[in-house]
Design a protein around this motif. Structure first.
Motif, PDB file in Angstrom:
ATOM      1  N   ILE A  74       0.738  -1.047  -0.082  1.00 18.69           N
ATOM      2  CA  ILE A  74       0.056   0.048   0.135  1.00 18.69           C
ATOM      3  C   ILE A  74       0.821   1.335   0.002  1.00 18.69           C
ATOM      4  N   ALA A  75       1.827   1.305   0.691  1.00 18.14           N
ATOM      5  CA  ALA A  75       2.635   2.551   0.931  1.00 18.14           C
ATOM      6  C   ALA A  75       3.679   2.755  -0.466  1.00 18.14           C
ATOM      7  N   ILE A  76       3.696   1.868  -1.187  1.00 18.82           N
ATOM      8  CA  ILE A  76       4.497   1.662  -2.328  1.00 18.82           C
ATOM      9  C   ILE A  76       3.664   2.392  -3.517  1.00 18.82           C
ATOM     10  N   LEU A  77       2.190   1.762  -3.410  1.00 18.32           N
ATOM     11  CA  LEU A  77       1.561   2.064  -4.468  1.00 18.32           C
ATOM     12  C   LEU A  77       0.891   3.540  -3.992  1.00 18.32           C
ATOM     13  N   ALA A  78       0.818   3.842  -2.994  1.00 22.08           N
ATOM     14  CA  ALA A  78       0.115   5.162  -2.452  1.00 22.08           C
ATOM     15  C   ALA A  78       1.121   6.154  -2.736  1.00 22.08           C
ATOM     16  N   SER A  79       2.411   5.905  -2.425  1.00 20.12           N
ATOM     17  CA  SER A  79       3.269   6.927  -2.605  1.00 20.12           C
ATOM     18  C   SER A  79       3.817   7.180  -3.943  1.00 20.12           C
ATOM     19  N   THR A  80       3.637   6.052  -4.706  1.00 20.59           N
ATOM     20  CA  THR A  80       3.975   6.411  -6.325  1.00 20.59           C
ATOM     21  C   THR A  80       2.841   7.250  -7.043  1.00 20.59           C
ATOM     22  N   ILE A  81       1.659   7.127  -6.558  1.00 24.52           N
ATOM     23  CA  ILE A  81       0.551   7.478  -7.269  1.00 24.52           C
ATOM     24  C   ILE A  81       0.577   9.149  -6.631  1.00 24.52           C
ATOM     25  N   ALA A  82       0.886   9.245  -5.461  1.00 24.41           N
ATOM     26  CA  ALA A  82       0.548  10.533  -4.955  1.00 24.41           C
ATOM     27  C   ALA A  82       1.731  11.369  -5.395  1.00 24.41           C
ATOM     28  N   THR A  83       2.942  10.841  -5.536  1.00 27.65           N
ATOM     29  CA  THR A  83       4.074  11.789  -6.014  1.00 27.65           C
ATOM     30  C   THR A  83       3.751  12.010  -7.373  1.00 27.65           C
ATOM     31  N   GLY A  84       3.100  11.113  -8.182  1.00 31.18           N
ATOM     32  CA  GLY A  84       2.759  11.477  -9.753  1.00 31.18           C
ATOM     33  C   GLY A  84       1.813  12.801  -9.788  1.00 31.18           C
ATOM     34  N   ILE A  85       0.824  12.676  -8.821  1.00 35.24           N
ATOM     35  CA  ILE A  85      -0.278  13.779  -8.830  1.00 35.24           C
ATOM     36  C   ILE A  85       0.438  14.930  -8.228  1.00 35.24           C
ATOM     37  N   ALA A  86       1.168  14.698  -7.239  1.00 37.97           N
ATOM     38  CA  ALA A  86       1.904  15.929  -6.513  1.00 37.97           C
ATOM     39  C   ALA A  86       2.614  16.643  -7.695  1.00 37.97           C
ATOM     40  N   THR A  87       3.636  15.903  -8.521  1.00 35.85           N
ATOM     41  CA  THR A  87       4.280  16.494  -9.464  1.00 35.85           C
ATOM     42  C   THR A  87       3.506  17.208 -10.569  1.00 35.85           C
ATOM     43  N   ALA A  88       2.490  16.775 -10.835  1.00 40.83           N
ATOM     44  CA  ALA A  88       1.357  17.660 -12.175  1.00 40.83           C
ATOM     45  C   ALA A  88       0.935  18.731 -11.278  1.00 40.83           C
ATOM     46  N   ALA A  89       0.601  18.470  -9.856  1.00 37.53           N
ATOM     47  CA  ALA A  89       0.046  19.567  -9.369  1.00 37.53           C
ATOM     48  C   ALA A  89       1.041  20.846  -9.113  1.00 37.53           C
ATOM     49  N   ALA A  90       2.367  20.597  -8.777  1.00 37.40           N
ATOM     50  CA  ALA A  90       3.335  21.633  -8.726  1.00 37.40           C
ATOM     51  C   ALA A  90       3.646  22.233  -9.935  1.00 37.40           C
ATOM     52  N   LEU A  91       3.715  21.436 -10.970  1.00 35.38           N
ATOM     53  CA  LEU A  91       3.821  21.964 -12.401  1.00 35.38           C
ATOM     54  C   LEU A  91       2.786  22.820 -12.757  1.00 35.38           C
ATOM     55  N   ALA A  92       1.545  22.660 -12.571  1.00 39.43           N
ATOM     56  CA  ALA A  92       0.484  23.411 -12.785  1.00 39.43           C
ATOM     57  C   ALA A  92       0.146  24.800 -11.817  1.00 39.43           C
ATOM     58  N   MET A  93       0.671  24.582 -10.469  1.00 44.02           N
ATOM     59  CA  MET A  93       0.735  25.876  -9.574  1.00 44.02           C
ATOM     60  C   MET A  93       1.824  26.571 -10.360  1.00 44.02           C
ATOM     61  N   LEU A  94       2.878  26.225 -10.346  1.00 45.35           N
ATOM     62  CA  LEU A  94       4.103  27.143 -10.364  1.00 45.35           C
ATOM     63  C   LEU A  94       4.732  27.166 -11.916  1.00 45.35           C
ATOM     64  N   ARG A  95       4.081  26.715 -12.720  1.00 50.59           N
ATOM     65  CA  ARG A  95       4.432  26.679 -14.348  1.00 50.59           C
ATOM     66  C   ARG A  95       3.430  27.115 -15.201  1.00 50.59           C
ATOM     67  N   SER A  96       2.286  27.144 -14.638  1.00 47.72           N
ATOM     68  CA  SER A  96       1.299  27.648 -15.410  1.00 47.72           C
ATOM     69  C   SER A  96       0.691  29.452 -15.515  1.00 47.72           C
ATOM     70  N   GLY A  97       1.593  30.165 -14.698  1.00 47.79           N
ATOM     71  CA  GLY A  97       1.167  31.309 -14.298  1.00 47.79           C
ATOM     72  C   GLY A  97      -0.260  31.541 -13.531  1.00 47.79           C
ATOM     73  N   LYS A  98      -0.644  32.793 -13.385  1.00 49.11           N
ATOM     74  CA  LYS A  98      -1.872  32.867 -12.492  1.00 49.11           C
ATOM     75  C   LYS A  98      -3.283  32.508 -13.179  1.00 49.11           C
ATOM     76  N   PHE A  99      -3.705  31.777 -12.576  1.00 48.00           N
ATOM     77  CA  PHE A  99      -5.335  31.283 -13.140  1.00 48.00           C
ATOM     78  C   PHE A  99      -6.324  31.336 -12.010  1.00 48.00           C
ATOM     79  N   LYS A 100      -7.485  31.439 -12.549  1.00 47.05           N
ATOM     80  CA  LYS A 100      -8.546  31.554 -11.610  1.00 47.05           C
ATOM     81  C   LYS A 100      -8.558  30.327 -10.733  1.00 47.05           C
ATOM     82  N   GLY A 101      -8.952  30.575  -9.407  1.00 45.96           N
ATOM     83  CA  GLY A 101      -8.926  29.504  -8.686  1.00 45.96           C
ATOM     84  C   GLY A 101      -7.795  29.001  -7.972  1.00 45.96           C
ATOM     85  N   ARG A 102      -6.516  29.702  -8.221  1.00 44.29           N
ATOM     86  CA  ARG A 102      -5.139  29.158  -8.017  1.00 44.29           C
ATOM     87  C   ARG A 102      -5.193  29.086  -6.343  1.00 44.29           C
ATOM     88  N   SER A 103      -5.545  29.997  -5.558  1.00 41.53           N
ATOM     89  CA  SER A 103      -5.581  29.873  -4.268  1.00 41.53           C
ATOM     90  C   SER A 103      -6.358  28.890  -3.426  1.00 41.53           C
TER      91      SER A 103
END
Length: 268
Positions: A74-103
Motif C-alpha cells: 500500500i505504501a509503495i502504490l500510494a506514494s508512487t501515485i501521490a508523487t505523480g499527482i503532486a508533481t503534476a499539481a506542482a507544475l500546474a501551480m508554479l509553471r502555468s502562471g496565474k489562473f482563476k482558483g489558484r489560491s
C-alpha cells in the motif's frame, strides 16, 4: 527591528529540553526494553535479540508478516501515485502562471495537513459508505493516496521553485517538444524533490494508523493496526521490537528525504 536569538529568552533552553524529554523518552524506553531478555516489562534480564527473532519466527509471525506485506505494498502504490499527482499539481501551480482558483487549489492540496486526522478518517469512511465501496485494501489505498499528496507536494514544489524557467525555454528554443523539455531537462533537475517527496509520502503511508483503522474493514490488517490489536491483549516485548524496527525505518526514510532534498537545493 532586529531579530533576537532564542537563546536570549530566559528559560527557553529549559522548556525546550523538557519538551524533548517528554516527546522522546518513551521512544528510548521502548528501544531499550526491546533488547530485554526477560518477558517482564519491569525487570531487566540482560541484553538479548530474543524478541526480534520472535517477530519473524514466533506464534504471531504469520499475522505480522501478512500485515507488513499489506503495509509495504500500500505504501509503495500510494506514494508512487501521490508523487505523480503532486508533481503534476506542482507544475500546474508554479509553471502555468496565474489562473482563476489558484489560491483555492493550493488550499485544497494542503487541506489534509491542516484538518485533524480523525476528521479525515470519519469523512473518508462516510464517503466510502455513501458510494457503496466495500472497505478493505482498495479503500486504504485510496485514502492513503489522498492524504499523501500534500506530503509529496511540498518538497517537489520547493525544488521546482528553485529551478529557473530559462532551462525549459532554452530546450524549447532548440525545438524540443513540451514532453521532451519536461523529461529530458526539467525532470532530471526536479528529481531530488520528486525522490524526497516519494520517500516522505512512503513513510507517512507506512506509519498511518488512525485513517487506516477506520477504512480497513474486517479481516484486513496493516502493521500499525496489527500492533494495536496485539497491544489490546497486553503489551509484550515483541511489540516493542516491532515498534523499534518501524521507528528505525521511519528515521532512515525521513533522513534520506531530508538529505536528498537538501542536496537538490544546492543544484541550479
Amino acid at each position: 527591528m532586529a531579530l533576537r536569538s532564542v537563546r536570549h529568552y530566559p528559560g527557553f533552553f529549559s522548556v525546550a529540553l523538557i519538551c524533548l524529554i517528554i516527546l522522546y523518552a518513551p521512544l528510548v524506553v521502548v528501544m531499550i526494553y526491546s533488547f530485554n531478555a526477560s518477558p517482564s516489562l519491569t525487570n531487566w534480564g540482560g541484553v538479548s535479540l530474543r524478541w526480534y527473532f520472535d517477530v519473524f519466527t514466533g506464534p504471531e509471525a504469520p499475522r505480522f508478516k501478512a500485515a507488513a506485506w499489506n503495509s509495504l505494498t500500500i505504501a509503495i502504490l500510494a506514494s508512487t501515485i501521490a508523487t505523480g499527482i503532486a508533481t503534476a499539481a506542482a507544475l500546474a501551480m508554479l509553471r502555468s502562471g496565474k489562473f482563476k482558483g489558484r489560491s483555492l487549489t493550493f488550499a485544497l492540496i494542503n487541506l489534509p495537513l491542516m484538518v485533524p486526522e480523525i476528521v479525515i478518517a470519519v469523512a473518508t469512511l462516510i464517503f466510502f459508505t455513501m458510494v457503496g465501496i466495500t472497505t478493505g485494501y482498495l479503500t486504504i489505498l485510496i485514502a492513503h493516496i489522498t492524504f499523501c499528496i500534500p506530503f509529496a507536494y511540498l518538497p517537489i514544489a520547493a525544488r521546482l521553485q528553485g529551478i529557473d524557467g530559462s532551462y525549459e525555454a532554452a530546450a524549447r528554443d532548440l525545438y524540443a517538444t513540451r514532453l521532451q523539455s519536461f523529461f529530458l531537462v526539467l525532470l532530471p533537475l526536479l528529481a531530488p524533490g520528486v525522490v524526497s517527496g516519494f520517500l516522505l509520502a512512503f513513510i507517512i503511508s507506512l506509519d498511518d494508523f488512525i485513517i487506516t483503522n477506520f477504512v480497513k474493514g474486517a479481516g484486513m490488517e496493516t502493521l500499525p493496526t496489527a500492533i494495536f490489536g496485539s497491544v489490546k491483549q497486553g503489551i509484550k516485548p515483541n511489540i516493542m521490537a516491532i515498534s523499534t524496527l518501524m521507528l528505525a525505518v521511519s528515521i532512515l526514510f525521513v533522513t534520506l528525504s531530508y538529505l536528498i532534498n537538501r542536496k537538490g537545493r544546492k543544484g541550479p
